[in-house]
Scaffold this motif. Structure first.
Motif, PDB file in Angstrom:
ATOM      1  N   PHE A 106       0.833  -1.198   0.000  1.00 24.20           N
ATOM      2  CA  PHE A 106       0.000   0.000   0.000  1.00 24.20           C
ATOM      3  C   PHE A 106       0.867   1.248   0.000  1.00 24.20           C
ATOM      4  O   PHE A 106       2.035   1.222   0.378  1.00 24.20           O
ATOM      5  CB  PHE A 106      -0.954   0.004   1.198  1.00 24.20           C
ATOM      6  CG  PHE A 106      -0.278   0.080   2.540  1.00 24.20           C
ATOM      7  CD1 PHE A 106      -0.045   1.302   3.145  1.00 24.20           C
ATOM      8  CD2 PHE A 106       0.117  -1.076   3.202  1.00 24.20           C
ATOM      9  CE1 PHE A 106       0.580   1.369   4.372  1.00 24.20           C
ATOM     10  CE2 PHE A 106       0.734  -1.014   4.433  1.00 24.20           C
ATOM     11  CZ  PHE A 106       0.964   0.208   5.028  1.00 24.20           C
ATOM     12  N   LEU A 107       0.264   2.342  -0.436  1.00 24.70           N
ATOM     13  CA  LEU A 107       0.928   3.647  -0.407  1.00 24.70           C
ATOM     14  C   LEU A 107       0.785   4.231   0.994  1.00 24.70           C
ATOM     15  O   LEU A 107      -0.333   4.396   1.479  1.00 24.70           O
ATOM     16  CB  LEU A 107       0.294   4.603  -1.413  1.00 24.70           C
ATOM     17  CG  LEU A 107       0.635   4.370  -2.871  1.00 24.70           C
ATOM     18  CD1 LEU A 107      -0.253   5.217  -3.763  1.00 24.70           C
ATOM     19  CD2 LEU A 107       2.101   4.677  -3.125  1.00 24.70           C
ATOM     20  N   PRO A 108       1.898   4.557   1.652  1.00 27.38           N
ATOM     21  CA  PRO A 108       1.790   5.154   2.979  1.00 27.38           C
ATOM     22  C   PRO A 108       1.428   6.632   2.858  1.00 27.38           C
ATOM     23  O   PRO A 108       1.571   7.227   1.785  1.00 27.38           O
ATOM     24  CB  PRO A 108       3.203   4.986   3.544  1.00 27.38           C
ATOM     25  CG  PRO A 108       4.083   5.013   2.346  1.00 27.38           C
ATOM     26  CD  PRO A 108       3.284   4.355   1.248  1.00 27.38           C
ATOM     27  N   PRO A 109       0.993   7.259   3.945  1.00 26.67           N
ATOM     28  CA  PRO A 109       0.727   8.700   3.908  1.00 26.67           C
ATOM     29  C   PRO A 109       2.016   9.464   3.614  1.00 26.67           C
ATOM     30  O   PRO A 109       3.100   9.053   4.032  1.00 26.67           O
ATOM     31  CB  PRO A 109       0.232   9.021   5.320  1.00 26.67           C
ATOM     32  CG  PRO A 109      -0.065   7.730   5.958  1.00 26.67           C
ATOM     33  CD  PRO A 109       0.703   6.680   5.245  1.00 26.67           C
ATOM     34  N   HIS A 110       1.907  10.567   2.908  1.00 22.63           N
ATOM     35  CA  HIS A 110       3.041  11.444   2.661  1.00 22.63           C
ATOM     36  C   HIS A 110       2.912  12.627   3.614  1.00 22.63           C
ATOM     37  O   HIS A 110       1.876  13.288   3.640  1.00 22.63           O
ATOM     38  CB  HIS A 110       3.058  11.937   1.223  1.00 22.63           C
ATOM     39  CG  HIS A 110       3.343  10.859   0.234  1.00 22.63           C
ATOM     40  ND1 HIS A 110       3.510  11.106  -1.102  1.00 22.63           N
ATOM     41  CD2 HIS A 110       3.526   9.529   0.375  1.00 22.63           C
ATOM     42  CE1 HIS A 110       3.761   9.982  -1.737  1.00 22.63           C
ATOM     43  NE2 HIS A 110       3.765   9.013  -0.864  1.00 22.63           N
ATOM     44  N   ILE A 111       3.944  12.897   4.368  1.00 24.75           N
ATOM     45  CA  ILE A 111       3.941  14.007   5.299  1.00 24.75           C
ATOM     46  C   ILE A 111       4.619  15.187   4.613  1.00 24.75           C
ATOM     47  O   ILE A 111       5.773  15.084   4.186  1.00 24.75           O
ATOM     48  CB  ILE A 111       4.671  13.639   6.602  1.00 24.75           C
ATOM     49  CG1 ILE A 111       3.936  12.482   7.275  1.00 24.75           C
ATOM     50  CG2 ILE A 111       4.763  14.848   7.527  1.00 24.75           C
ATOM     51  CD1 ILE A 111       4.643  11.938   8.479  1.00 24.75           C
ATOM     52  N   ILE A 112       3.898  16.288   4.486  1.00 25.55           N
ATOM     53  CA  ILE A 112       4.437  17.487   3.833  1.00 25.55           C
ATOM     54  C   ILE A 112       4.786  18.493   4.923  1.00 25.55           C
ATOM     55  O   ILE A 112       3.931  18.857   5.735  1.00 25.55           O
ATOM     56  CB  ILE A 112       3.426  18.088   2.846  1.00 25.55           C
ATOM     57  CG1 ILE A 112       3.108  17.067   1.757  1.00 25.55           C
ATOM     58  CG2 ILE A 112       3.956  19.379   2.252  1.00 25.55           C
ATOM     59  CD1 ILE A 112       1.987  17.472   0.837  1.00 25.55           C
ATOM     60  N   LEU A 156       1.802   0.819  12.809  1.00 24.26           N
ATOM     61  CA  LEU A 156       2.478   1.934  13.450  1.00 24.26           C
ATOM     62  C   LEU A 156       3.639   2.324  12.545  1.00 24.26           C
ATOM     63  O   LEU A 156       4.551   1.530  12.305  1.00 24.26           O
ATOM     64  CB  LEU A 156       2.975   1.517  14.835  1.00 24.26           C
ATOM     65  CG  LEU A 156       3.506   2.608  15.750  1.00 24.26           C
ATOM     66  CD1 LEU A 156       2.442   3.667  16.030  1.00 24.26           C
ATOM     67  CD2 LEU A 156       4.003   2.001  17.050  1.00 24.26           C
ATOM     68  N   LEU A 157       3.582   3.537  11.984  1.00 29.26           N
ATOM     69  CA  LEU A 157       4.555   3.992  11.004  1.00 29.26           C
ATOM     70  C   LEU A 157       5.532   4.978  11.646  1.00 29.26           C
ATOM     71  O   LEU A 157       5.110   5.938  12.288  1.00 29.26           O
ATOM     72  CB  LEU A 157       3.847   4.674   9.829  1.00 29.26           C
ATOM     73  CG  LEU A 157       2.710   3.873   9.177  1.00 29.26           C
ATOM     74  CD1 LEU A 157       1.955   4.733   8.190  1.00 29.26           C
ATOM     75  CD2 LEU A 157       3.254   2.645   8.501  1.00 29.26           C
ATOM     76  N   ASP A 158       6.815   4.751  11.441  1.00 27.91           N
ATOM     77  CA  ASP A 158       7.875   5.587  11.990  1.00 27.91           C
ATOM     78  C   ASP A 158       8.506   6.406  10.871  1.00 27.91           C
ATOM     79  O   ASP A 158       9.149   5.858   9.983  1.00 27.91           O
ATOM     80  CB  ASP A 158       8.927   4.701  12.660  1.00 27.91           C
ATOM     81  CG  ASP A 158      10.145   5.465  13.121  1.00 27.91           C
ATOM     82  OD1 ASP A 158      10.081   6.708  13.205  1.00 27.91           O
ATOM     83  OD2 ASP A 158      11.170   4.826  13.410  1.00 27.91           O
ATOM     84  N   TYR A 159       8.294   7.731  10.907  1.00 25.41           N
ATOM     85  CA  TYR A 159       8.871   8.651   9.922  1.00 25.41           C
ATOM     86  C   TYR A 159       9.994   9.480  10.553  1.00 25.41           C
ATOM     87  O   TYR A 159      10.122  10.652  10.275  1.00 25.41           O
ATOM     88  CB  TYR A 159       7.801   9.607   9.404  1.00 25.41           C
ATOM     89  CG  TYR A 159       6.797   9.019   8.463  1.00 25.41           C
ATOM     90  CD1 TYR A 159       6.935   9.156   7.091  1.00 25.41           C
ATOM     91  CD2 TYR A 159       5.672   8.359   8.941  1.00 25.41           C
ATOM     92  CE1 TYR A 159       5.995   8.656   6.212  1.00 25.41           C
ATOM     93  CE2 TYR A 159       4.721   7.855   8.062  1.00 25.41           C
ATOM     94  CZ  TYR A 159       4.891   8.004   6.713  1.00 25.41           C
ATOM     95  OH  TYR A 159       3.950   7.507   5.852  1.00 25.41           O
ATOM     96  N   PHE A 160      10.772   8.925  11.438  1.00 29.45           N
ATOM     97  CA  PHE A 160      11.848   9.605  12.171  1.00 29.45           C
ATOM     98  C   PHE A 160      11.287  10.605  13.172  1.00 29.45           C
ATOM     99  O   PHE A 160      11.367  10.386  14.358  1.00 29.45           O
ATOM    100  CB  PHE A 160      12.856  10.293  11.247  1.00 29.45           C
ATOM    101  CG  PHE A 160      13.690   9.337  10.470  1.00 29.45           C
ATOM    102  CD1 PHE A 160      14.633   8.541  11.081  1.00 29.45           C
ATOM    103  CD2 PHE A 160      13.537   9.235   9.100  1.00 29.45           C
ATOM    104  CE1 PHE A 160      15.407   7.658  10.362  1.00 29.45           C
ATOM    105  CE2 PHE A 160      14.308   8.358   8.369  1.00 29.45           C
ATOM    106  CZ  PHE A 160      15.240   7.567   9.006  1.00 29.45           C
TER     107      PHE A 160
END
Length: 143
Positions: free
Chosen positions: A50-56, A88-92
């Motif tokens: 799946f495409l994860p959310p993009h954080i802008i 649970l998604l880790d974006y740093f």
């Protein structure tokens, strides 16, 4: 798995700092690759992609620097809850809790000061945890 070499698998190219995460209770692996989050079974066959959310993020240097726009397109780690219902998604410097079934976001934490969530995971099917700065937080999942 079990700290013993069983078989070797060649995975598609993954972004720098993307980590393969093993979910023991589900016997599944997750990794960010080619702009997607991919979930593999124990034989490394694709279970889900799946495409994860993009954080802008938009930054203003306080008048000295131009406004810049950055996009975090993929998490560096993705954890599965023990029952497989949550991601649970880790974006740093961001943590996102997402329902796996419909990819609906239920919790999002973002640091404007550059703090990172160094450790995280699931306590059980109804609670997740993360370390933010010097403190570890345990959050109840409100479904």
């Amino acid at each position: 798995k079990d700290m013993a070499l069983d078989r070797e698998y060649l995975l598609p190219p993954a972004p720098v700092l993307s980590k393969l995460v093993y979910s023991e209770s589900q016997d599944l692996y997750t990794i960010s690759e080619n702009g997607h989050v991919t979930i593999y079974d124990s034989d490394f066959c694709v279970v889900e992609r799946f495409l994860p959310p993009h954080i802008i993020k938009i930054h203003d240097g306080g008048g000295m620097f131009p406004v810049t726009r950055q996009v975090s397109e993929h998490p560096n780690r993705t954890f599965l809850s023990p029952d497989g219902r949550w991601l649970l998604l880790d974006y740093f410097n961001s943590v996102i809790l997402m329902r796996r079934e419909n990819k609906e976001i239920h919790f999002c934490l973002y640091s404007y000061t550059g703090k990172v969530a160094q450790h995280m995971g699931f306590v059980d099917c109804n609670r997740f945890w993360y370390t933010w700065g010097d403190t570890t937080y345990i959050q109840q999942i409100e479904a």
